[in-house]
Design an enzyme around this catalytic site. Structure first.
Site, mmCIF file in Angstrom:
data_model
loop_
_atom_site.group_PDB
_atom_site.id
_atom_site.type_symbol
_atom_site.label_atom_id
_atom_site.label_comp_id
_atom_site.label_asym_id
_atom_site.label_seq_id
_atom_site.Cartn_x
_atom_site.Cartn_y
_atom_site.Cartn_z
ATOM 1 N N ASN A 40 -7.565 -3.566 14.619
ATOM 2 C CA ASN A 40 -8.935 -3.874 14.206
ATOM 3 C C ASN A 40 -8.990 -5.044 13.227
ATOM 4 O OD1 ASN A 40 -7.923 -2.702 11.893
ATOM 5 N ND2 ASN A 40 -9.458 -1.070 11.758
ATOM 6 N N GLU B 124 -9.653 -2.340 5.573
ATOM 7 C CA GLU B 124 -10.321 -2.123 6.845
ATOM 8 C C GLU B 124 -11.515 -3.072 6.997
ATOM 9 O OE1 GLU B 124 -8.963 -0.329 8.966
ATOM 10 O OE2 GLU B 124 -8.054 1.476 8.127
ATOM 11 N N ASP C 43 0.824 -1.203 0.000
ATOM 12 C CA ASP C 43 0.000 0.000 0.000
ATOM 13 C C ASP C 43 0.861 1.258 0.000
ATOM 14 O OD1 ASP C 43 0.936 -0.227 2.656
ATOM 15 O OD2 ASP C 43 -0.944 -1.108 3.333
ATOM 16 N N HIS D 147 -7.167 -5.330 10.405
ATOM 17 C CA HIS D 147 -6.904 -5.034 8.994
ATOM 18 C C HIS D 147 -5.574 -5.641 8.543
ATOM 19 C CE1 HIS D 147 -4.810 -1.028 10.176
ATOM 20 N NE2 HIS D 147 -3.877 -1.755 9.607
#
Length: 233
Positions: free
Chosen positions: A128, A135, A62, A130
């Protein structure tokens, strides 16, 4: 899914480097690389080794939208500082977060991935759940795409910037399907803030609300964990 418990990130880097060398011996041509603190010890092992990476390709997960490659918090700059300046690859690919047409940039990156099948993908995991910047709620069939970063991810990354307001709110990320196409995956998780995510990834249902849970369906995943990250298993 194989789990390896290590004392700390330094040991985790050494373990991962041995697995990386096994992949190279088996003929790996393309490495999938990650940013953040988790893989730094692995990159240090690579830098200090006598292994030549100049005939290999790399693809990164990314990149932030709106940060030039020269910005010190861009992932281009991170990879140069941590690895590429010392150990150059034949060619290294990262998404273009400065593109005028971000959707086209995402499609162009899918074309790169189609020509460079990832032999070994390095991953971290967010608190979380990811992976990459995928996400919670990201479809499992997603390819490279533009992401609106969640508040928790922006907050987690704010420590790298002078203020929270300077943290980019968008990124271009390889999709979950892109990650799952890798032949082998190594995922690092360190610290108690990752314990919930690791528990849900391994013990919970496979659900898009926990993106990393999809790795339960991958045939070759190795988790490198410290005691704190593994505490709830």
């Amino acid at each position: 899914m194989k789990k390896i418990l290590v004392k700390n990130q330094v040991e985790g880097g050494k373990v991962a480097f041995e697995l990386l060398k096994e992949s190279l011996t088996a003929g790996a041509q393309t490495l999938g690389l990650a940013t953040g603190s988790s893989p730094i010890a692995l990159y240090q092992e690579m830098v200090e080794s006598d292994v030549d990476f100049s005939e290999l390709y790399s693809v990164n997960l990314d990149e932030y939208v709106g940060l030039s490659p020269e910005h010190d918090q861009s992932y281009h700059a991170f990879m140069k500082a941590q690895l590429f300046d010392t150990k150059p690859f034949k060619e290294s690919f990262l998404p273009d977060g400065m593109a005028e047409d971000l959707e086209k940039a995402a499609k162009d990156y899918d074309d790169v991935l189609a020509h460079h099948i990832i032999d070994l993908q390095i991953l971290g995991i967010g608190s979380n759940g990811h992976i990459g910047f995928n996400e919670p709620g990201t479809p499992f069939d997603s390819q490279t795409h533009v992401v609106d970063l969640t508040d928790s991810t922006i907050e987690a990354n704010s420590r790298f910037f002078a203020s929270r307001g300077q943290v980019p709110t968008k990124a271009i990320s390889m999709g979950i399907a892109s990650i799952m196409a890798a032949k082998k995956i190594i995922l690092f998780a360190y610290g108690d803030k990752k314990a919930d995510a690791i528990f849900k990834m391994l013990k919970g249902p496979v659900t898009e609300e926990v993106p990393a849970s999809v790795l339960q369906n991958h045939p070759d995943v190795t988790l490198i964990l410290d005691q704190a990250a593994a505490a709830k298993l």
